[in-house]
Design an enzyme around this catalytic site. Structure first.
Site, PDB file in Angstrom:
ATOM      1  N   LEU A 235      24.074  24.495 104.933  1.00  8.97           N
ATOM      2  CA  LEU A 235      24.689  23.655 105.863  1.00  8.97           C
ATOM      3  C   LEU A 235      23.945  22.407 106.082  1.00  8.97           C
ATOM      4  CD1 LEU A 235      25.454  26.437 108.652  1.00  8.97           C
ATOM      5  CD2 LEU A 235      27.126  25.475 107.011  1.00  8.97           C
ATOM      6  N   ASP A 236      24.570  21.255 106.448  1.00 14.03           N
ATOM      7  CA  ASP A 236      24.072  20.088 106.863  1.00 14.03           C
ATOM      8  C   ASP A 236      22.866  20.312 108.014  1.00 14.03           C
ATOM      9  OD1 ASP A 236      25.454  18.537 104.984  1.00 14.03           O
ATOM     10  OD2 ASP A 236      26.574  17.863 106.687  1.00 14.03           O
ATOM     11  N   MET A 237      21.765  19.587 107.812  1.00 15.05           N
ATOM     12  CA  MET A 237      20.731  19.602 108.785  1.00 15.05           C
ATOM     13  C   MET A 237      21.247  19.625 110.293  1.00 15.05           C
ATOM     14  SD  MET A 237      17.313  17.418 109.096  1.00 15.05           S
ATOM     15  CE  MET A 237      16.222  17.651 110.554  1.00 15.05           C
ATOM     16  N   SER A 238      22.181  18.890 110.589  1.00 13.62           N
ATOM     17  CA  SER A 238      22.694  18.843 111.922  1.00 13.62           C
ATOM     18  C   SER A 238      23.579  19.745 112.371  1.00 13.62           C
ATOM     19  CB  SER A 238      23.361  17.283 112.024  1.00 13.62           C
ATOM     20  OG  SER A 238      22.290  16.308 111.852  1.00 13.62           O
ATOM     21  N   THR A 239      24.370  20.496 111.296  1.00 16.54           N
ATOM     22  CA  THR A 239      25.296  21.457 111.696  1.00 16.54           C
ATOM     23  C   THR A 239      24.643  22.954 111.833  1.00 16.54           C
ATOM     24  OG1 THR A 239      26.907  20.346 110.164  1.00 16.54           O
ATOM     25  CG2 THR A 239      27.378  22.626 110.576  1.00 16.54           C
TER      26      THR A 239
END
Length: 561
Positions: free
Chosen positions: A408-412
């Site tokens: 997952l993206d870091m921000s997700t």
């Protein structure tokens, strides 16, 4: 204001009581501070009301011509006399010119009529005109096609002959092996002599055929070379002159820094990356602003850049929205130009501290499903070690698998499945590669979506000039498809479900933000929208086939927003 400060603008807004920032903002990840926002708003007001020049930004639907949005920048500065104000700049050229009142000039003006660039450009244009006269020759086209067809014919014919020779050689070998048992020595020797002669004849035929074809091709090639020799010479001259002009142009772009040091564009890129500068490097707003400030002994205070006008076809740009400087072209240049002044620490070198245990949703002896926190890496980054992988591996050193099956993206935030063994990892990855895993994300969009559901098909590729941003690219992009469904509208914000069919980098973020997608960024998207307390995107539901029991298992964790 004296003439040397012709690009310096004093604030129309009352800025009494506003404190100056202690450090210059890090240009590749920042939230504009108050003075920069005020300067930007004043520049935007000027763009809306000015009549000094005309440029079709795509805002006025009645304006003719190609609509081209533009990146603008403001730099809050203090003069030697202590006056506080700001400088303004645009990236590239504006209204087909580099010279506009209120805006700082380019570091080097390639549009200057008596400059070496325009003079040499005219000479290269003359070469293009001569080529345009020489190239449309029907005989050249015919000869080129003849050479192409003959080359294919030669390749096929010689290949067929080689194949036949190989076949007969094999047949002779079989015949020899049979005959040695059936013939007397005299008969056998005569047979060998006959076979040897046949082999020589075949080789001779192959060589003669090759010579025949070479002679035939040479006659056509000679005529073709005769007709194209001037074209080849002109192209070589154009190539040489263009390379010399490009190098001279690189050397003409010289940038100062806070220590007063000068460096050419070429030196900056060779020193930082060991490569030549990309096209249009040095033409962005940020380097222009800092160069003007240094040349006029102004102290840089803070900077902000914003997009003005309709978005480009590929990347996500919103009218009036702030954006960081681009990385591909500006990072090496600004890395040099900001030396000697105090700059905020690069926030990408650090990560928010997550002190709690990573929540485990499910675990058995084969796999683990966790709820990844927002702003937490799936795997270690270049500068940050703390991640799902490092935490799980440290706590479970006995796990033998690569562990991370998907990211997952870091921000997700949201569900991630982890493998404890290599075999389980392999089986789970197959499901992701074959798109057998069913995923559902929930997101909060910054606006009201009218439709109830839809399907987005926009191919994506990395923005080579501004990593890690992604571009919509129908020519070179990889297939990216997303189904979506509206859940509800809350306070003019829309909650939606995303069902990614593919799993490209930033797929949901770009599909939400791009004008050909939902044209509405996810709240907190600091790459394609506006920063908030977090990215409001959560991997809520995950359905897989258990790699050992072969049962379909479903995991669900509600978003905490």
């Amino acid at each position: 204001m004296i003439k040397k400060y012709t690009c310096f603008t004093t604030f129309d807004t009352d800025i009494t009581g506003i404190n100056l920032p202690s450090k210059f903002n890090f240009p590749f990840y920042y939230e504009p501070e108050e003075l920069s926002k005020i300067a930007a708003k004043e520049l935007q007001h000027y763009l809306e009301t000015q009549s000094d020049w005309q440029h079709n930004f795509g805002i006025d639907q009645n304006m003719e011509g190609l609509a081209i949005g533009k990146m603008f920048g403001v730099l809050v500065v203090k003069t030697q006399d202590g006056d506080l104000g700001y400088l303004s700049a645009f990236s590239g050229k504006l209204a087909n010119s580099n010279d506009h009142e209120r805006f700082v000039p380019p570091v080097f003006d390639i549009l200057k009529e008596d400059g070496f660039y325009r003079i040499e450009e005219i000479e290269i244009s003359k070469l293009n005109d001569r080529l345009a006269d020489l190239e449309p020759n029907p005989e050249i086209d015919v000869l080129y096609q003849q050479l192409s067809n003959l080359s294919s014919q030669i390749e096929k014919s010689l290949k067929d002959v080689k194949k036949k020779i190989k076949k007969t050689k094999k047949e002779r070998k079989i015949e020899r092996e049979l005959s040695v048992q059936q013939m007397d020595s005299k008969e056998y020797n005569l047979l060998l002599e006959s076979m040897h002669q046949t082999s020589l004849n075949e080789q001779f035929y192959y060589r003669e055929l090759a010579v025949y074809y070479a002679d035939k091709k040479q006659k056509i090639q000679a005529r073709y070379d005769e007709l194209t020799k001037d074209i080849v010479a002109l192209k070589e001259e154009r190539k040489t002159r263009s390379a010399i002009l490009q190098q001279k142009l690189f050397d003409a772009y010289s940038f100062k820094n806070g220590n007063g040091d000068d460096k050419s564009l070429c030196d900056i890129f060779q020193h930082k990356l060991g490569i030549n500068p990309p096209a249009a490097a040095g033409e962005c707003a940020a380097p222009k602003l800092l160069q003007y400030a240094y040349l006029h002994n102004m102290t840089p205070i803070s900077m902000a850049e914003f997009w003005w006008g309709s978005p480009p076809g590929s990347s996500v740009r919103k009218h009036g929205q702030y954006y960081p400087a681009c990385r591909g072209k500006c990072e090496p240049i600004l890395g040099h130009m900001l030396e000697g002044i105090e700059v905020d620490i690069n926030p990408m070198l650090t990560a928010p501290i997550f002190d709690e245990e990573i929540p485990v949703v499910f675990e058995d002896e084969y796999l683990m499903v966790i709820n990844k926190p927002a702003e937490f890496l799936s795997v270690p980054g270049i500068n940050i070690e703390d991640s799902v992988f490092s935490r799980i591996k440290h706590k479970n050193p006995h796990f033998t698998g690569p562990i991370i099956v998907h990211r997952l993206d870091m921000s997700t935030s949201g569900l991630m499945v982890l493998a404890k063994t290599k075999d389980v990892h392999k089986e789970l990855q197959k499901q992701f590669v074959r798109r057998q895993v069913k995923k559902r994300y929930v997101a909060l969009l910054d606006g009201v979506v009218v439709s109830e559901e839809g399907y987005i098909d926009l191919p994506l590729r990395v923005d080579l000039d501004n990593r890690p941003h992604q571009l919509v690219c129908f020519e070179h992009g990889k297939t990216a498809r997303t189904k979506w469904e509206k859940i509800e509208v809350i306070n003019s914000k829309t909650k939606v479900y995303f069902y990614p069919v593919t799993g490209r980098t930033h797929q949901l973020r770009v599909h939400a933000s791009h004008p050909k997608g939902l044209n509405m960024s996810i709240i907190g998207d600091d790459l394609y929208g506006n920063r908030s307390d977090r990215l409001y995107l959560h991997a809520e539901r995950l359905e897989i086939v258990h790699p050992i029991t072969k049962e379909t298992v479903v995991f669900k964790v509600d978003a905490d927003f």
